[in-house]
Design a protein around this motif. Structure first.
Motif, PDB file in Angstrom:
ATOM      1  N   THR A  39       0.833  -1.205   0.000  1.00  0.00           N
ATOM      2  CA  THR A  39       0.000   0.000   0.000  1.00  0.00           C
ATOM      3  C   THR A  39       0.864   1.250   0.000  1.00  0.00           C
ATOM      4  N   SER A  40       1.960   1.239   0.748  1.00  0.00           N
ATOM      5  CA  SER A  40       2.829   2.420   0.754  1.00  0.00           C
ATOM      6  C   SER A  40       3.484   2.622  -0.610  1.00  0.00           C
ATOM      7  N   ILE A  41       3.904   1.534  -1.244  1.00  0.00           N
ATOM      8  CA  ILE A  41       4.471   1.651  -2.599  1.00  0.00           C
ATOM      9  C   ILE A  41       3.431   2.225  -3.552  1.00  0.00           C
ATOM     10  N   TYR A  46       1.208   6.504  -6.778  1.00  0.00           N
ATOM     11  CA  TYR A  46       0.031   7.279  -7.125  1.00  0.00           C
ATOM     12  C   TYR A  46       0.247   8.774  -6.889  1.00  0.00           C
ATOM     13  N   THR A  47       1.121   9.108  -5.949  1.00  0.00           N
ATOM     14  CA  THR A  47       1.491  10.517  -5.765  1.00  0.00           C
ATOM     15  C   THR A  47       2.135  11.053  -7.038  1.00  0.00           C
ATOM     16  N   GLY A  48       3.007  10.249  -7.637  1.00  0.00           N
ATOM     17  CA  GLY A  48       3.620  10.643  -8.911  1.00  0.00           C
ATOM     18  C   GLY A  48       2.600  10.821 -10.009  1.00  0.00           C
ATOM     19  N   TYR A  64       1.986  11.449   2.806  1.00  0.00           N
ATOM     20  CA  TYR A  64       1.887  11.222   4.251  1.00  0.00           C
ATOM     21  C   TYR A  64       1.245   9.865   4.537  1.00  0.00           C
ATOM     22  N   GLU A  65       0.235   9.527   3.764  1.00  0.00           N
ATOM     23  CA  GLU A  65      -0.406   8.223   3.932  1.00  0.00           C
ATOM     24  C   GLU A  65       0.578   7.102   3.615  1.00  0.00           C
ATOM     25  N   GLY A  66       1.322   7.259   2.533  1.00  0.00           N
ATOM     26  CA  GLY A  66       2.317   6.253   2.169  1.00  0.00           C
ATOM     27  C   GLY A  66       3.390   6.088   3.235  1.00  0.00           C
ATOM     28  N   LEU A  67       3.817   7.191   3.818  1.00  0.00           N
ATOM     29  CA  LEU A  67       4.825   7.129   4.876  1.00  0.00           C
ATOM     30  C   LEU A  67       4.289   6.403   6.107  1.00  0.00           C
ATOM     31  N   LEU A  68       3.061   6.697   6.499  1.00  0.00           N
ATOM     32  CA  LEU A  68       2.473   6.019   7.660  1.00  0.00           C
ATOM     33  C   LEU A  68       2.302   4.522   7.407  1.00  0.00           C
ATOM     34  N   PHE A  69       1.881   4.150   6.210  1.00  0.00           N
ATOM     35  CA  PHE A  69       1.760   2.726   5.890  1.00  0.00           C
ATOM     36  C   PHE A  69       3.125   2.045   5.902  1.00  0.00           C
ATOM     37  N   ALA A  70       4.155   2.733   5.422  1.00  0.00           N
ATOM     38  CA  ALA A  70       5.504   2.155   5.402  1.00  0.00           C
ATOM     39  C   ALA A  70       6.054   1.962   6.815  1.00  0.00           C
ATOM     40  N   LEU A  71       5.705   2.868   7.721  1.00  0.00           N
ATOM     41  CA  LEU A  71       6.214   2.783   9.092  1.00  0.00           C
ATOM     42  C   LEU A  71       5.396   1.847   9.982  1.00  0.00           C
ATOM     43  N   LEU A  72       4.231   1.461   9.549  1.00  0.00           N
ATOM     44  CA  LEU A  72       3.337   0.643  10.361  1.00  0.00           C
ATOM     45  C   LEU A  72       3.959  -0.671  10.842  1.00  0.00           C
ATOM     46  N   GLY A  86      -3.322  -3.709  13.085  1.00  0.00           N
ATOM     47  CA  GLY A  86      -4.309  -3.863  12.016  1.00  0.00           C
ATOM     48  C   GLY A  86      -5.383  -2.797  12.068  1.00  0.00           C
ATOM     49  N   ASN A  87      -5.823  -2.469  13.280  1.00  0.00           N
ATOM     50  CA  ASN A  87      -6.806  -1.395  13.425  1.00  0.00           C
ATOM     51  C   ASN A  87      -6.209  -0.048  13.039  1.00  0.00           C
ATOM     52  N   LEU A  88      -4.933   0.162  13.315  1.00  0.00           N
ATOM     53  CA  LEU A  88      -4.266   1.394  12.879  1.00  0.00           C
ATOM     54  C   LEU A  88      -4.180   1.448  11.355  1.00  0.00           C
ATOM     55  N   PHE A  89      -3.958   0.294  10.723  1.00  0.00           N
ATOM     56  CA  PHE A  89      -3.944   0.218   9.259  1.00  0.00           C
ATOM     57  C   PHE A  89      -5.272   0.721   8.696  1.00  0.00           C
ATOM     58  N   VAL A  90      -6.360   0.221   9.265  1.00  0.00           N
ATOM     59  CA  VAL A  90      -7.692   0.628   8.810  1.00  0.00           C
ATOM     60  C   VAL A  90      -7.933   2.103   9.115  1.00  0.00           C
ATOM     61  N   LEU A  91      -7.531   2.552  10.298  1.00  0.00           N
ATOM     62  CA  LEU A  91      -7.722   3.954  10.682  1.00  0.00           C
ATOM     63  C   LEU A  91      -6.980   4.902   9.745  1.00  0.00           C
ATOM     64  N   ILE A  92      -5.740   4.576   9.426  1.00  0.00           N
ATOM     65  CA  ILE A  92      -4.970   5.405   8.486  1.00  0.00           C
ATOM     66  C   ILE A  92      -5.673   5.461   7.132  1.00  0.00           C
TER      67      ILE A  92
END
Length: 139
Positions: A39-41, A46-48, A64-72, A86-92
C-alpha cells in the motif's frame, strides 16, 4: 528481480516468526506487513501520477499516507499486537480516504471503493471469530 522479491518475503517471514506466538498470528503478521508495504508503494506511485495529471489534493495527502503505511510494520518492535496494528492500518486508510473524499468528488469520488475495502482489511487482522455465547440447539 524475482530473487529480490523472494529475499524480501523470507525476511518478512522471519520477522513474523519472531513477533507471533501462534501460526495463525504469524499469518496475520505476514499479511499485515505485505499489505502495508504494498500500500505504501502504491501511495508513492500514485502521488507521482497525481503530480503528473495535476491533482494537487493527491500530491498533498498521499505521501503522508504512504509514509504512515511504510512505518506501520515497525510498530511490532514496540510490542504492539497485530490486532492494534491492524486497526491502525484501517484507521490510516479511513482518515486519509475521507480527507480525499471531502476535498475532491464527495460521494462520487473514486476513493469510495478504497473506503469499502478498508473494512475487509480490518477483518484480516482481528483474532479468530468467537461467539460471545454458546449456541444451544432448540428442540
Amino acid at each position: 528481480m524475482i530473487e529480490s522479491i523472494r529475499k524480501v518475503n523470507r525476511n518478512i517471514e522471519a520477522f513474523a516468526e519472531a513477533h507471533a506466538s501462534t501460526p495463525y498470528e504469524r499469518k496475520q503478521v505476514v499479511i499485515l506487513i505485505r499489505a502495508s508495504l504494498l500500500t505504501s508503494i502504491f501511495m508513492f506511485q500514485y502521488t507521482g501520477v497525481c503530480w503528473y495529471i495535476g491533482y494537487d489534493t493527491g500530491v498533498k495527502i498521499l505521501p503522508y499516507e504512504g509514509l504512515l503505511f511504510a512505518l506501520l510494520p515497525l510498530l511490532y518492535l514496540t510490542g504492539l499486537r497485530t490486532k492494534v496494528i491492524g486497526n491502525l492500518f484501517v484507521l490510516i486508510g479511513y482518515i486519509f480516504g475521507v480527507a480525499l473524499v471531502i476535498n475532491e468528488g464527495g460521494m462520487y469520488s473514486p476513493v469510495m471503493p478504497w473506503l469499502t475495502l478498508m473494512t475487509i482489511y480490518g477483518l484480516l487482522f482481528v483474532n479468530k471469530w468467537r461467539l460471545p455465547y454458546r449456541i444451544r440447539h432448540v428442540k
